[in-house]
Scaffold this active site. Sequence first.
Site, PDB file in Angstrom:
ATOM      1  N   CYS A   2       0.850  -1.188   0.000  1.00 47.72           N
ATOM      2  CA  CYS A   2       0.000   0.000   0.000  1.00 47.72           C
ATOM      3  C   CYS A   2       0.887   1.241   0.000  1.00 47.72           C
ATOM      4  CB  CYS A   2      -0.951   0.108   1.188  1.00 47.72           C
ATOM      5  SG  CYS A   2      -2.074  -1.268   1.338  1.00 47.72           S
ATOM      6  N   ARG A  27       3.658  -0.085  -4.968  1.00 47.26           N
ATOM      7  CA  ARG A  27       3.470  -0.682  -3.648  1.00 47.26           C
ATOM      8  C   ARG A  27       2.152  -1.449  -3.529  1.00 47.26           C
ATOM      9  NH1 ARG A  27       6.811   1.384   0.206  1.00 47.26           N
ATOM     10  NH2 ARG A  27       5.345   0.708   1.782  1.00 47.26           N
ATOM     11  N   TRP A  73      -2.834  -2.621  -1.666  1.00 42.57           N
ATOM     12  CA  TRP A  73      -2.570  -4.044  -1.903  1.00 42.57           C
ATOM     13  C   TRP A  73      -3.420  -4.765  -0.876  1.00 42.57           C
ATOM     14  CZ3 TRP A  73      -0.739  -8.444   0.549  1.00 42.57           C
ATOM     15  CH2 TRP A  73      -0.350  -9.487  -0.293  1.00 42.57           C
ATOM     16  N   ASN A  99      -1.624   1.714   5.870  1.00 43.78           N
ATOM     17  CA  ASN A  99      -0.747   0.722   5.258  1.00 43.78           C
ATOM     18  C   ASN A  99      -0.288  -0.192   6.376  1.00 43.78           C
ATOM     19  OD1 ASN A  99       1.301  -0.696   3.957  1.00 43.78           O
ATOM     20  ND2 ASN A  99       2.779   0.970   4.130  1.00 43.78           N
ATOM     21  N   GLY A 100      -0.624  -1.472   6.281  1.00 46.12           N
ATOM     22  CA  GLY A 100      -0.219  -2.416   7.332  1.00 46.12           C
ATOM     23  C   GLY A 100      -1.373  -3.337   7.675  1.00 46.12           C
ATOM     24  N   GLU A 484      16.980 -17.654  -9.156  1.00 48.05           N
ATOM     25  CA  GLU A 484      16.571 -16.278  -9.428  1.00 48.05           C
ATOM     26  C   GLU A 484      15.919 -16.171 -10.815  1.00 48.05           C
ATOM     27  OE1 GLU A 484      16.017 -13.677  -7.922  1.00 48.05           O
ATOM     28  OE2 GLU A 484      16.259 -12.005  -9.298  1.00 48.05           O
ATOM     29  N   LYS A 488      12.124 -14.843 -11.478  1.00 51.16           N
ATOM     30  CA  LYS A 488      11.839 -13.725 -12.392  1.00 51.16           C
ATOM     31  C   LYS A 488      10.803 -14.148 -13.424  1.00 51.16           C
ATOM     32  CE  LYS A 488      13.183 -10.863 -10.808  1.00 51.16           C
ATOM     33  NZ  LYS A 488      14.063 -10.700  -9.687  1.00 51.16           N
ATOM     34  N   GLU A 491       7.221 -14.426 -11.893  1.00 47.53           N
ATOM     35  CA  GLU A 491       6.510 -13.200 -11.507  1.00 47.53           C
ATOM     36  C   GLU A 491       6.222 -12.282 -12.697  1.00 47.53           C
ATOM     37  OE1 GLU A 491       8.485 -10.742  -8.568  1.00 47.53           O
ATOM     38  OE2 GLU A 491      10.441 -11.064  -9.445  1.00 47.53           O
ATOM     39  N   HIS A 507      17.116 -36.446  -9.531  1.00 46.65           N
ATOM     40  CA  HIS A 507      16.365 -36.942  -8.370  1.00 46.65           C
ATOM     41  C   HIS A 507      14.891 -36.585  -8.448  1.00 46.65           C
ATOM     42  CE1 HIS A 507      20.108 -38.176  -6.492  1.00 46.65           C
ATOM     43  NE2 HIS A 507      20.609 -37.035  -6.953  1.00 46.65           N
ATOM     44  N   LYS A 606       5.710  -4.117  -4.591  1.00 45.04           N
ATOM     45  CA  LYS A 606       7.167  -3.981  -4.515  1.00 45.04           C
ATOM     46  C   LYS A 606       7.702  -4.226  -3.107  1.00 45.04           C
ATOM     47  CE  LYS A 606      11.204  -2.864  -6.144  1.00 45.04           C
ATOM     48  NZ  LYS A 606      11.872  -3.927  -6.920  1.00 45.04           N
TER      49      LYS A 606
HETATM   50  O1  M6R Z   1      12.765  -5.380  -0.502  1.00 43.76           O
HETATM   51  P1  M6R Z   1      13.262  -6.779  -0.304  1.00 43.76           P
HETATM   52  O2  M6R Z   1      14.548  -7.046  -0.982  1.00 43.76           O
HETATM   53  O3  M6R Z   1      13.324  -7.152   1.160  1.00 43.76           O
HETATM   54  O4  M6R Z   1      12.153  -7.688  -0.956  1.00 43.76           O
HETATM   55  C1  M6R Z   1      12.227  -9.069  -0.932  1.00 43.76           C
HETATM   56  C2  M6R Z   1      11.289  -9.694  -1.940  1.00 43.76           C
HETATM   57  O5  M6R Z   1       9.967  -9.311  -1.673  1.00 43.76           O
HETATM   58  C3  M6R Z   1      11.637  -9.303  -3.373  1.00 43.76           C
HETATM   59  O6  M6R Z   1      12.956  -9.615  -3.689  1.00 43.76           O
HETATM   60  C4  M6R Z   1      10.690 -10.017  -4.353  1.00 43.76           C
HETATM   61  O7  M6R Z   1      10.926 -11.381  -4.341  1.00 43.76           O
HETATM   62  C5  M6R Z   1      10.840  -9.437  -5.760  1.00 43.76           C
HETATM   63  N1  M6R Z   1       9.553  -9.240  -6.351  1.00 43.76           N
HETATM   64  C6  M6R Z   1      11.628 -10.312  -6.670  1.00 43.76           C
HETATM   65  O8  M6R Z   1      11.769  -9.775  -7.940  1.00 43.76           O
END
Ligand code: M6R
Length: 611
Positions: A2, A27, A73, A99-100, A484, A488, A491, A507, A606
């Site tokens: 948020c 956010r 969010w 927010n929270g 990673e 990527k 998402e 395995h 984010k």
């Molecule tokens: O702000 P942070 O690095 O603590 O965030 C961690 C994850 O939420 C963040 O890396 C998330 O996995 C991303 N969307 C990956 O691209």
Amino acid sequence: MCGIVGYTGPKEAYPIVITGLKRLEYRGYDSTGVALLNNGLKVYKKKGRVADLEESILGKDLHAHTGIGHTRWATHGEPSDTNAHPHVSTSGKLAMIHNGIIENYAQLKKELTNKGYTFKSETDTEVLLNFIEEIRKNNQCDLEEAVRVALKRVSGAYVILLVDEDNPDTIIAARKGSPLVIGVGKGEHFLGSDASPMLEYTKEVVYVNDYELAIVRPDELILKNLGNEKITPFVTKLDMELAAIEKGGYDHFMLKEIFEQPSTIHDCLRGRLDALAGTITMSGVENNIEHFKKAPRIIIIACGTSWHAGLVAEYIIEELCRIPVEVEYASEFRYRNPVINKGDIIIAISQSGETADTLVAIEKAKEQGAIIFGIVNVVGSSIARLSNGGAYTHAGMEIGVASTKAFTGQLAVLTMVALKIAREKGTISEERYRNLLLELQDVPEKVEALLKNADEIRLIAEKYKDAKDALFLGRGYNFPIALEGALKLKEISYIHAEGYPAAEMKHGPIALVDENLPVVFVATKDSYHEKIVSNIQEIKARKGMVIAIATEGDETIPGLADDVFFVPPADEIIAPMLSCIPLQLLSYYMGVAKGVDVDKPRNLAKSVTVE
Ligand code: M6R
């Protein structure tokens, strides 16, 4: 999650609030709303993006000098017009954004329901707002006092902005666990989840701390703790320009941020690494060097992409410093009963510095006496402030939901930290140390070179964009890069993907391989090269389609793989900073080819400021 914005001053509030919301949309983007104070309280809110709200209120009277806005969010209650913030109190006089998560909202709701309150939305926010209103009525106190009393009963995390139609030039704000920045202008104040809504108006900001309450008027900022004692606001200078939050000619922030990496890695190394002199200057490490040298163990805590950076660091630190390393998901660590021994060091990695699970995990480790070393991108963020020492990644503001340039910044910082400790501990030879410094120094140039061939990755992405699943495999330093790459792709393109150590494939995951499955091998030249070549052959023998990330000059892999992307040669410790980039591009181009909103993929936000 948020985003919250507020303004009070002589300017028109609505354009500032709505522009601020657009900048904070990363956010959360489930719904949007604004509350404006002008001859009473006007609230406009709508399910969907900021642009949807903007369009729906065209032609309305939006004139006001005080206003607040929210981009959501969803946590409690589905995304809808009703659940959108701001919420309005039962009397119709107060409006609040939040927010929270208010964890004990059900209890508070029960108390209020017993007193005859009814609720329009399913949100915890509407409960807290009416709880505040009830206290004000019951205790016959002013709003500020009612907020203080209410927040003492609340468990959970919050930033709230509250306006009252009877005091149209005042915003009351409070925070615990979620970020709040107040911009100080001349006869005006700005509020935001980060500084982006106020960048063109002021460079003077106050980062509000947990359990602080702010009473904000055009020419007055009063900061208090929940015990009603005044606190002197600590004004800091912002080191950020408007250009940092604009797309700069790129189609998406994600692409801009991928292409910024030569300069962001350079910024990260600048002033720290001097390859000629053979030095690395990092005060955060220097101040704690005796602790690092003696540390029986390092525990790395992080989430998502930052967790992957931690996994790469595990390999590097164990190799160079001979210190045992454990890498933990913050979300698991905080709920376990972890064993933390005297002298253990916690490295917390976070782009945003606001990830709720990482924050709580740090607090827990701190309670047990651990030293916290934070590796954070956002300057002044909660994790940065909670750490005993640390190093910023200096990647600049990352807006695309997918973390890209922050990741390579984290790898650069972690590599420098490891090299510095290794040298101090005497666990690295002078020759290897010097070579690695030279290699690190060359990374920005090598990234720039490989980005010149980004179009090759675009063609590969278009070829495989209709795949339903994908497998990412790597060994050693490149195993976390495979994880990673899979994250990527998931998402940004919504293609199901799994990352595995290449040797683990036999395995189980190998059962998935058929002529429809793209298998991405991160197979740069390193000490595992022969082994990974065998793994590629095993996939080809089962008719899988192989996309390989290989080192320039590799003569074996092109003969085996269906598609190859080459990266410049580098030491295996440095290689992840190069091999991750084609995978960022692959997910970006696949997402674009599939029509996904790559900067704001569905269900994500984010900064994950709720657990
Ligand atoms: O702000 P942070 O690095 O603590 O965030 C961690 C994850 O939420 C963040 O890396 C998330 O996995 C991303 N969307 C990956 O691209």
